[in-house]
Design a protein around this motif. Structure first.
Motif, PDB file in Angstrom:
ATOM      1  N   ALA A 127       0.825  -1.204   0.000  1.00 56.63           N
ATOM      2  CA  ALA A 127       0.000   0.000   0.000  1.00 56.63           C
ATOM      3  C   ALA A 127       0.863   1.259   0.000  1.00 56.63           C
ATOM      4  CB  ALA A 127      -0.936  -0.001   1.210  1.00 56.63           C
ATOM      5  N   GLN A 165       2.246   1.849  -3.494  1.00 54.11           N
ATOM      6  CA  GLN A 165       1.224   2.415  -4.370  1.00 54.11           C
ATOM      7  C   GLN A 165       0.995   3.897  -4.066  1.00 54.11           C
ATOM      8  OE1 GLN A 165      -0.471   1.035  -6.999  1.00 54.11           O
ATOM      9  NE2 GLN A 165       1.052  -0.598  -6.765  1.00 54.11           N
ATOM     10  N   PHE A 166       1.021   4.241  -2.778  1.00 57.52           N
ATOM     11  CA  PHE A 166       0.846   5.631  -2.348  1.00 57.52           C
ATOM     12  C   PHE A 166       1.919   6.517  -2.969  1.00 57.52           C
ATOM     13  CE2 PHE A 166       1.460   9.179   0.534  1.00 57.52           C
ATOM     14  CZ  PHE A 166       0.163   9.566   0.859  1.00 57.52           C
ATOM     15  N   LYS A 225       1.784   6.939  -6.882  1.00 59.61           N
ATOM     16  CA  LYS A 225       0.788   7.896  -7.357  1.00 59.61           C
ATOM     17  C   LYS A 225       1.227   9.349  -7.128  1.00 59.61           C
ATOM     18  CE  LYS A 225      -2.487   4.940  -8.577  1.00 59.61           C
ATOM     19  NZ  LYS A 225      -3.012   4.829  -9.961  1.00 59.61           N
ATOM     20  N   CYS A 246      -5.436   9.489  -5.249  1.00 61.43           N
ATOM     21  CA  CYS A 246      -4.726   9.690  -3.980  1.00 61.43           C
ATOM     22  C   CYS A 246      -5.626   9.331  -2.793  1.00 61.43           C
ATOM     23  CB  CYS A 246      -4.261  11.139  -3.849  1.00 61.43           C
ATOM     24  SG  CYS A 246      -2.689  11.474  -4.669  1.00 61.43           S
ATOM     25  N   THR A 272      -7.940   7.149  -2.716  1.00 64.01           N
ATOM     26  CA  THR A 272      -8.079   5.691  -2.652  1.00 64.01           C
ATOM     27  C   THR A 272      -6.852   5.035  -2.054  1.00 64.01           C
ATOM     28  OG1 THR A 272      -9.550   5.687  -4.572  1.00 64.01           O
ATOM     29  CG2 THR A 272      -8.492   3.601  -3.995  1.00 64.01           C
ATOM     30  N   VAL A 273      -5.675   5.394  -2.580  1.00 64.25           N
ATOM     31  CA  VAL A 273      -4.454   4.747  -2.079  1.00 64.25           C
ATOM     32  C   VAL A 273      -4.152   5.187  -0.655  1.00 64.25           C
ATOM     33  CG1 VAL A 273      -3.442   4.381  -4.358  1.00 64.25           C
ATOM     34  CG2 VAL A 273      -2.972   6.514  -3.139  1.00 64.25           C
ATOM     35  N   ASN A 319      -6.288   3.036   1.505  1.00 66.03           N
ATOM     36  CA  ASN A 319      -5.733   1.677   1.530  1.00 66.03           C
ATOM     37  C   ASN A 319      -4.539   1.593   2.477  1.00 66.03           C
ATOM     38  OD1 ASN A 319      -7.625   0.886  -0.331  1.00 66.03           O
ATOM     39  ND2 ASN A 319      -6.258   1.050  -2.093  1.00 66.03           N
TER      40      ASN A 319
END
Length: 584
Positions: free
Chosen positions: A73, A76-77, A80, A92, A94-95, A98
């Motif tokens: 996670a 991914q953060f 982005k 942003c 969403t991640v 998460n």
């Protein structure tokens, strides 16, 4: 207490209340082979083993799963291009959610399953209620000067001692300690920690150097043989006989085992009475710490601590330092000057692990910091890139260069000063303590460790939300300072108040002279308060004169160009607030 931590206790307490005594096994690393060895010895003794926490394969799998989810996670953060405290795009948001969810699950798992001071105390209290008696205690984990830590917990010698002290007489029947961690049974560790924390214990066994790996057969064999022969070992009164018995234990030949019975100490190389411990320190205390300072300061030839954490010149000096750590209690302070800290040194040895933990725990905050550097136009070389690939020399050089740059910038009064102040706070409270000063939890000598609350607080100082707070404080202070300076200027130049302000100025100079001469603060405080009161009276009695010029000055300040629109808005609001308060 949470049901996960009590599972082992509840299961084992179902045995007959007539059981003589039992072995308490505190399993911070999750090592089933060690537990099997303890159970085999307990069977010979007619006892059982109580394991806290009961680390199951399911728990270990979940721990790995939660760490992997958090790491994924986080990746991914960052991928982005998001930062802490912002969610400008749907991606942003969403991640970010998460990542927060993954971190929350990992933290909840840790709180429910790990052993710490509070959960240990509750576990001991539960055992006491059931009428359990203990004969021995095994503690297994990484040790650093009376501090045990591992994948499933974190305890100090004081935590252990307090848990029993608060639940008497649970600790009174414990006659032996098996401390399965590095440097747990050298002379210093025994003198400084374990003999003080458990004065009634008759025998302590552990290691005077590095402990064996958890998957080493010698590790399990030694634990089993010690627990099996413990009653016989307690009877030995001569240190040389104790050394002979130690060498006869299974697994000792390829480990650095050590033992202490009463005041007698033995390792494979040394046998002595601890009453003579001071003789080791006199004329032999460590003063030559060149190898330590060389790597600590990343001097020439010591750009980075050795990659081999278990066999290097730095590790060998650490082992020597451990042998003499007790000297701090028996030698006068003047003979201790310049002696390195074992706590700092073990973290220096594991510098690669510290860097890895730093990146894994704070990659988002580092990204915020780098973005803020870009915003203020800082040189690109001040960015923190792949920290894990940097040598200590490179890290220290960047810390020093950044400190110089930010010190110069925060000395200037500009519209970007709040951003520079936030960057400086991040450097001083976030990066410098960790990568420079090595001020990290002991658990950071291994990978996968989490941060302390203090570290978390230091690492959010460059976040967008914190920059806004710094901006607000700065603009409010700037407005207050400029308005007060204007009031002073009006009072000093107005014919109605000039002579009075000159008299007050003379009194201020006299107080300053007294302070520089070393006057008592209490003697200064009264006259200083009187000066402030006299200035306030002058301001109030001459407000008509002041208010006209102050209003004009306020409008002038509001009309001036300012690089930060948000800053100007805060500044203007504070100007209005101040003028209104002065008029009352």
């Amino acid at each position: 207490m949470h049901k996960c931590l009590l599972a082992a206790v509840v299961a084992i307490l179902s045995f007959s209340a007539q059981a003589h005594a039992d072995i308490l096994f505190l399993d911070l690393n999750g090592n089933p082979k060690e537990i099997e060895a303890a159970k085999a010895a307990a069977a010979k003794r007619g006892e059982k083993v109580i394991v806290i926490p009961e680390v199951t394969k399911e728990m270990m799998a979940k721990q790995v799963k939660f760490k992997e989810l958090t790491q994924k996670a986080n990746e991914q953060f960052l991928k982005k291009g998001c930062s802490v405290g912002t969610a400008k795009t749907e991606a942003c948001a969403t991640v970010s959610k998460n990542l927060n969810d993954a971190m929350a699950k990992e933290n909840q798992f840790r709180q429910e399953n790990e052993l710490n001071a509070n959960t240990l105390e509750k576990s001991i209290a539960e055992l006491q209620k059931k009428g359990v008696q203990l004969s021995s205690m095994v503690v297994s984990g990484h040790d650093g000067n009376g501090h045990f830590a591992g994948r499933f917990g974190d305890l100090t010698d004081k935590d252990l001692s307090d848990a029993f002290t608060k639940n008497p007489p649970m600790g009174d029947s414990i006659r032996s300690l098996a401390l399965w961690g590095c440097y747990t049974a050298n002379i210093s560790s025994l003198s400084l920690y374990w003999k003080k924390s458990f004065p009634k214990v008759e025998v302590v066994v552990g290691f005077d150097r590095q402990g064996p790996l958890g998957n080493s057969p010698a590790n399990w064999a030694l634990l089993k043989d010690f627990l099996s022969k413990e009653k016989d070992l307690v009877q030995i009164k001569d240190e040389n006989e104790l050394q002979k018995a130690l060498k006869g234990l299974d697994g000792v030949r390829i480990t650095d085992a050590a033992i202490c019975v009463g005041g007698k100490f033995s390792s494979k190389k040394l046998a002595m009475d601890l009453a003579n411990v001071q003789s080791m320190c006199e004329s032999a205390y460590l003063k030559d710490a060149k190898i330590y300072t060389c790597y600590l300061n990343a001097e020439e030839g010591c750009a980075n601590p050795p990659a081999n954490t278990s066999d290097s010149d730095l590790r060998r000096f650490y082992e020597k330092l451990q042998d003499y750590a007790h000297c701090k209690e028996v030698l006068p302070p003047e003979q201790q000057v310049g002696v390195p800290s074992p706590d700092t040194m073990i973290r220096l040895i594991h510098y690669a692990d510290i860097k890895k933990n730093f990146v894994q725990n704070f990659s988002r905050e580092i990204a915020d910091y780098n973005k803020l550097l870009d915003k203020v136009g800082a040189p690109g070389e001040l960015h923190w890139g792949d920290i894990q690939k940097m040598t200590r020399a490179e890290v220290l050089a960047k810390l020093n260069a950044t400190a110089k740059y930010l010190n110069d910038k925060t000395d200037e009064d500009s519209a970007l000063k709040p951003e520079f102040m936030a960057l400086k706070n991040f450097l001083n409270l976030g990066i410098q303590p960790v990568l420079g000063d090595l001020n990290v939890p002991f658990t950071w000598v291994d990978t996968g460790a989490g941060p302390s609350e203090g570290m978390k607080n230091g690492m959010v100082t460059a976040s967008p939300a914190n920059v806004i707070r710094v901006r607000r404080d700065y603009e409010n202070d700037r407005a207050t300072r400029l308005m007060n300076e204007k009031i002073e200027s009006v009072l000093k130049t107005s014919s109605a108040t000039k002579s009075q302000m000159e008299a007050i100025g003379a009194r201020e100079k006299e107080l300053q002279r007294q302070m520089e001469a070393g006057a008592n603060f209490r003697d200064i405080m009264g006259p200083a308060q009187q000066i402030d009161e006299d200035k306030q009276k002058l301001r109030q009695s001459n407000w008509k004169i002041i208010s006209i010029e102050l209003e004009q000055y306020k409008q002038q300040l509001k009309s001036e160009n300012y690089a930060s629109a948000e800053g100007q808005k805060i500044f203007n609001a504070k100007l209005d607030e101040l003028v209104n308060s002065y008029a009352k």
